[in-house]
Design a protein around this motif. Structure first.
Motif: not given
Length: 105
Positions: A2-29
């Motif tokens: 799961d990827i959770i993105i809200n106003k306060q944070a970005i979380r991927i499986n209970d791991q906070v990501c530092s940027s949307l770049r990380d989210v995009k990388r995960v979505l692609q990979e």
């Protein structure tokens, strides 16, 4: 996953990501089961811009939940998902019911 993105944070499986770049990388990979998203998200982009980016690459997960508390912003996200072949089972939960070029789920 799961990827959770809200106003306060970005979380991927209970791991906070530092940027949307990380989210995009995960979505692609990796396969992502569900995306939980708000309109206002950390960084310069909006949740809608991220959905557009993912749609262009056919990377929006089959399940999307809208976390946005603002009803107008939530409707913008909802309208986009419906235009992409998603069906709403509530005002917040969306599932892809037809995949363009693929068999319907």
């Amino acid at each position: 996953m799961d990827i959770i993105i809200n106003k306060q944070a970005i979380r991927i499986n209970d791991q906070v990501c530092s940027s949307l770049r990380d989210v995009k990388r995960v979505l692609q990979e990796r396969p992502v089961a569900r995306l939980l998203i708000a309109y206002e998200i950390p960084g310069r982009e909006t949740g809608l811009q991220l959905l557009h980016w993912a749609a262009e690459r056919n990377r929006i997960p089959a399940q999307v939940n809208i976390l946005e508390p603002n009803l107008r912003a939530s409707k913008v996200l909802s309208d986009f998902l419906i235009s992409q072949g998603y069906k709403s089972f509530s005002a917040r939960q969306y599932v892809r019911v037809k995949a363009f070029g693929h068999k319907a789920i």
